[in-house]
Design a protein around this motif. Sequence first.
Motif, PDB file in Angstrom:
ATOM      1  N   ALA A 196      26.157  44.136 -10.939  1.00 28.62           N
ATOM      2  CA  ALA A 196      24.880  43.559 -11.133  1.00 28.62           C
ATOM      3  C   ALA A 196      25.087  41.950 -11.639  1.00 28.62           C
ATOM      4  CB  ALA A 196      24.303  44.220 -12.722  1.00 28.62           C
ATOM      5  N   ARG A 197      26.121  41.837 -12.383  1.00 29.63           N
ATOM      6  CA  ARG A 197      26.177  40.260 -12.690  1.00 29.63           C
ATOM      7  C   ARG A 197      26.792  39.573 -11.348  1.00 29.63           C
ATOM      8  NH1 ARG A 197      30.652  37.855 -17.115  1.00 29.63           N
ATOM      9  NH2 ARG A 197      29.909  35.793 -17.187  1.00 29.63           N
ATOM     10  N   ALA A 198      27.318  40.180 -10.515  1.00 30.23           N
ATOM     11  CA  ALA A 198      27.813  39.310  -9.212  1.00 30.23           C
ATOM     12  C   ALA A 198      26.602  38.981  -8.495  1.00 30.23           C
ATOM     13  CB  ALA A 198      28.861  40.333  -8.559  1.00 30.23           C
ATOM     14  N   ILE A 199      25.773  40.014  -8.513  1.00 25.66           N
ATOM     15  CA  ILE A 199      24.489  39.752  -7.811  1.00 25.66           C
ATOM     16  C   ILE A 199      23.609  38.665  -8.276  1.00 25.66           C
ATOM     17  CG2 ILE A 199      22.149  40.802  -7.095  1.00 25.66           C
ATOM     18  CD1 ILE A 199      23.677  43.387  -6.851  1.00 25.66           C
ATOM     19  N   LYS A 200      23.541  38.523  -9.751  1.00 25.33           N
ATOM     20  CA  LYS A 200      22.967  37.593 -10.173  1.00 25.33           C
ATOM     21  C   LYS A 200      23.519  35.951 -10.083  1.00 25.33           C
ATOM     22  CE  LYS A 200      20.863  40.724 -14.187  1.00 25.33           C
ATOM     23  NZ  LYS A 200      21.044  40.892 -15.453  1.00 25.33           N
ATOM     24  N   VAL A 201      24.834  36.057 -10.329  1.00 22.97           N
ATOM     25  CA  VAL A 201      25.447  34.968 -10.055  1.00 22.97           C
ATOM     26  C   VAL A 201      25.263  34.343  -8.870  1.00 22.97           C
ATOM     27  CG1 VAL A 201      27.754  33.635 -10.063  1.00 22.97           C
ATOM     28  CG2 VAL A 201      27.129  35.297 -11.978  1.00 22.97           C
ATOM     29  N   GLY A 202      25.373  35.336  -7.709  1.00 20.83           N
ATOM     30  CA  GLY A 202      25.095  34.984  -6.168  1.00 20.83           C
ATOM     31  C   GLY A 202      23.909  34.502  -6.139  1.00 20.83           C
ATOM     32  N   ILE A 203      22.834  34.892  -6.595  1.00 18.65           N
ATOM     33  CA  ILE A 203      21.311  34.430  -6.540  1.00 18.65           C
ATOM     34  C   ILE A 203      21.444  33.054  -7.060  1.00 18.65           C
ATOM     35  CG2 ILE A 203      18.945  34.998  -7.376  1.00 18.65           C
ATOM     36  CD1 ILE A 203      19.509  37.768  -7.121  1.00 18.65           C
ATOM     37  N   GLY A 204      21.903  32.942  -8.216  1.00 24.38           N
ATOM     38  CA  GLY A 204      21.802  31.634  -8.940  1.00 24.38           C
ATOM     39  C   GLY A 204      22.522  30.541  -7.961  1.00 24.38           C
ATOM     40  N   LEU A 205      23.747  30.687  -7.374  1.00 24.18           N
ATOM     41  CA  LEU A 205      24.306  29.874  -6.301  1.00 24.18           C
ATOM     42  C   LEU A 205      23.229  29.516  -5.163  1.00 24.18           C
ATOM     43  CD1 LEU A 205      27.864  31.126  -6.030  1.00 24.18           C
ATOM     44  CD2 LEU A 205      27.121  29.095  -7.014  1.00 24.18           C
ATOM     45  N   VAL A 206      22.879  30.549  -4.666  1.00 19.94           N
ATOM     46  CA  VAL A 206      21.695  30.360  -3.568  1.00 19.94           C
ATOM     47  C   VAL A 206      20.692  29.300  -3.915  1.00 19.94           C
ATOM     48  CG1 VAL A 206      20.053  31.345  -2.149  1.00 19.94           C
ATOM     49  CG2 VAL A 206      22.360  32.496  -2.438  1.00 19.94           C
ATOM     50  N   LEU A 207      20.046  29.645  -5.116  1.00 22.47           N
ATOM     51  CA  LEU A 207      18.897  28.782  -5.560  1.00 22.47           C
ATOM     52  C   LEU A 207      19.329  27.503  -5.771  1.00 22.47           C
ATOM     53  CD1 LEU A 207      17.293  31.622  -7.917  1.00 22.47           C
ATOM     54  CD2 LEU A 207      16.257  30.732  -5.899  1.00 22.47           C
ATOM     55  N   ALA A 208      20.509  27.357  -6.428  1.00 28.18           N
ATOM     56  CA  ALA A 208      21.084  25.990  -6.577  1.00 28.18           C
ATOM     57  C   ALA A 208      21.282  24.985  -5.430  1.00 28.18           C
ATOM     58  CB  ALA A 208      22.253  25.929  -7.364  1.00 28.18           C
ATOM     59  N   VAL A 209      21.635  25.799  -4.505  1.00 32.10           N
ATOM     60  CA  VAL A 209      22.123  25.180  -3.348  1.00 32.10           C
ATOM     61  C   VAL A 209      20.942  24.638  -2.644  1.00 32.10           C
ATOM     62  CG1 VAL A 209      23.168  25.373  -1.116  1.00 32.10           C
ATOM     63  CG2 VAL A 209      24.210  26.079  -3.001  1.00 32.10           C
ATOM     64  N   GLY A 210      19.996  25.701  -2.511  1.00 30.63           N
ATOM     65  CA  GLY A 210      18.759  25.282  -1.729  1.00 30.63           C
ATOM     66  C   GLY A 210      18.020  24.162  -2.335  1.00 30.63           C
ATOM     67  N   LEU A 214      30.104  37.200  -3.347  1.00 27.94           N
ATOM     68  CA  LEU A 214      29.755  38.018  -4.584  1.00 27.94           C
ATOM     69  C   LEU A 214      28.648  39.216  -3.958  1.00 27.94           C
ATOM     70  CD1 LEU A 214      29.106  35.047  -7.034  1.00 27.94           C
ATOM     71  CD2 LEU A 214      31.103  36.785  -7.047  1.00 27.94           C
ATOM     72  N   PHE A 215      27.781  38.605  -3.224  1.00 29.20           N
ATOM     73  CA  PHE A 215      26.915  39.793  -2.595  1.00 29.20           C
ATOM     74  C   PHE A 215      27.866  41.301  -2.279  1.00 29.20           C
ATOM     75  CE2 PHE A 215      23.524  36.576  -2.107  1.00 29.20           C
ATOM     76  CZ  PHE A 215      22.950  36.646  -3.506  1.00 29.20           C
ATOM     77  N   GLY A 216      28.903  40.592  -1.231  1.00 28.10           N
ATOM     78  CA  GLY A 216      29.847  41.736  -0.653  1.00 28.10           C
ATOM     79  C   GLY A 216      30.495  42.389  -1.711  1.00 28.10           C
ATOM     80  N   PHE A 217      31.049  41.615  -2.710  1.00 31.16           N
ATOM     81  CA  PHE A 217      31.829  42.409  -3.572  1.00 31.16           C
ATOM     82  C   PHE A 217      30.918  43.419  -4.298  1.00 31.16           C
ATOM     83  CE2 PHE A 217      33.248  42.342  -8.182  1.00 31.16           C
ATOM     84  CZ  PHE A 217      34.314  42.791  -7.926  1.00 31.16           C
ATOM     85  N   ALA A 218      29.667  43.008  -4.796  1.00 34.90           N
ATOM     86  CA  ALA A 218      28.774  43.860  -5.241  1.00 34.90           C
ATOM     87  C   ALA A 218      28.551  45.116  -4.580  1.00 34.90           C
ATOM     88  CB  ALA A 218      27.605  43.367  -5.533  1.00 34.90           C
ATOM     89  N   ALA A 219      28.309  44.994  -3.286  1.00 32.12           N
ATOM     90  CA  ALA A 219      28.118  46.289  -2.095  1.00 32.12           C
ATOM     91  C   ALA A 219      29.375  47.023  -2.145  1.00 32.12           C
ATOM     92  CB  ALA A 219      27.740  45.504  -0.948  1.00 32.12           C
ATOM     93  N   GLY A 220      30.555  46.346  -2.328  1.00 35.04           N
ATOM     94  CA  GLY A 220      31.917  47.074  -2.127  1.00 35.04           C
ATOM     95  C   GLY A 220      32.049  48.058  -3.258  1.00 35.04           C
ATOM     96  N   ARG A 221      31.611  47.375  -4.477  1.00 36.55           N
ATOM     97  CA  ARG A 221      31.819  48.328  -5.685  1.00 36.55           C
ATOM     98  C   ARG A 221      31.033  49.536  -5.683  1.00 36.55           C
ATOM     99  NH1 ARG A 221      34.524  45.526 -10.087  1.00 36.55           N
ATOM    100  NH2 ARG A 221      34.217  47.580 -10.998  1.00 36.55           N
ATOM    101  N   LEU A 222      29.865  49.213  -5.236  1.00 33.69           N
ATOM    102  CA  LEU A 222      28.970  50.326  -5.210  1.00 33.69           C
ATOM    103  C   LEU A 222      29.145  51.290  -3.848  1.00 33.69           C
ATOM    104  CD1 LEU A 222      25.861  48.254  -6.096  1.00 33.69           C
ATOM    105  CD2 LEU A 222      27.058  49.853  -7.535  1.00 33.69           C
ATOM    106  N   ARG A 223      30.134  50.775  -3.162  1.00 29.54           N
ATOM    107  CA  ARG A 223      30.425  51.769  -1.754  1.00 29.54           C
ATOM    108  C   ARG A 223      29.433  51.899  -1.000  1.00 29.54           C
ATOM    109  NH1 ARG A 223      31.938  56.563  -2.049  1.00 29.54           N
ATOM    110  NH2 ARG A 223      33.902  56.378  -0.865  1.00 29.54           N
TER     111      ARG A 223
END
Length: 402
Positions: A149-163, A229-238
């Motif tokens: 869940a935290r990896a997803i939040k950090v990933g979203i933050g990066l996307v927003l900041a870059v855009g 980070l999104f892929g890492f979260a998906a992998g942890r959730l299998r």
Amino acid sequence: MSDRTENVAVSGESAPPPRLLNVDALRGFALFGILAVNIWAFADPYYASPSSNPTFDSGLDHALRFVVALLFETKFYLLFSFLFGYSFTLQMAAAERAGTAFVPRMLRRQGALLVIGLVHGAVLYYGEILSTYAVLGLALLACRGMPPARAIKVGIGLVLAVGVVWMLLGLAQLAEGDAGGTPSSDVTAKLVGFGGDAAATLGFHSGHLPSTLAAVAALQAPSAMAMFLFGFAAGRLRVFADPDGYRPLMRRILLLGLPVGLTGAVAYALAAAYAPGGGLETFAFGLGQLTAPGLTASYVVAALMLFQTVRGGRIERALAPMGRIALTNYLLQSVVLGVLFTGYGLGLVDRLSPPVVLAVVPAVFLCQAEMSRRWLRRHRYGPAEWVLRAATLAAIPPWRAR
């Protein structure tokens, strides 16, 4: 001794679980999109120049540029980045099965990837991204204990900041009256380098590698890290081990991600095809960075659904060999494009029309798919994968499949 047993003996691992064909097939799909983008860096000297190609002399030429920008650019390196993050969790699981420390294995793996990437960039394709992945992989290694869940939040933050940053830069350019640029001196340099002999091509690649790495760090690295980070979260959730369990989520991704992703993609494609080089394109690029992950996620969901529904997984099985040796195929694409368009071979840079250039993409991809299938009949790994695995394990993996 069977190949499976031999591999276990070499690596020290317990018997690994079956490969996820959908992950391999998605890598194969990503290779198609990457080829559809990278071919223009070889064939068109004006690609990524501040001005569109002045030799585009028909509406069809500009329409093809629009389609490539709409469907492929800034989408498929994100897919590859997402799959890198997912595969990172598979490496974690492999180290756990082997009973060995994960960090030394991953440091060796990333070091080998860095070397491969730098050689690739200096010799074959100055716009390569493998070395960036190698460095970002170390950042992901530092985040390996992060909850999904935290990896997803950090990933979203990066996307927003870059855009937001790129959109603000675009607005600043527009405020200064920057509506576009003229072709850069790199156009002439590429024509000389790719149209000359092999030494000229080598000089162009090696000479432009440092500036390109800096550009990739600014343009692609933050978004790639978010997808890691999104892929890492998906992998942890299998997620790919049990896609049926995530069908409701996948439907929501399509319903939301597809229209949002296409909106940003259309804005970016219009600017890239018809108003390149100025503040409008910069602003549209930022908007695209905000929405491209949604379109990439929609590609993933649509592909998974296609794999499950079309003739008993026929498409999945056809793409899986390509993705199983994705690193080798990525490098091979640069070799083939180099032979076609640079001084390493035919030197066809700026000599083929956009429709012909685009027609080369499926031809090369289908040849790679067939070669991958034949190679894996007798070999367990692709050549590049074998080198990377040897570095990871600090041992000699089996070469032949038995």
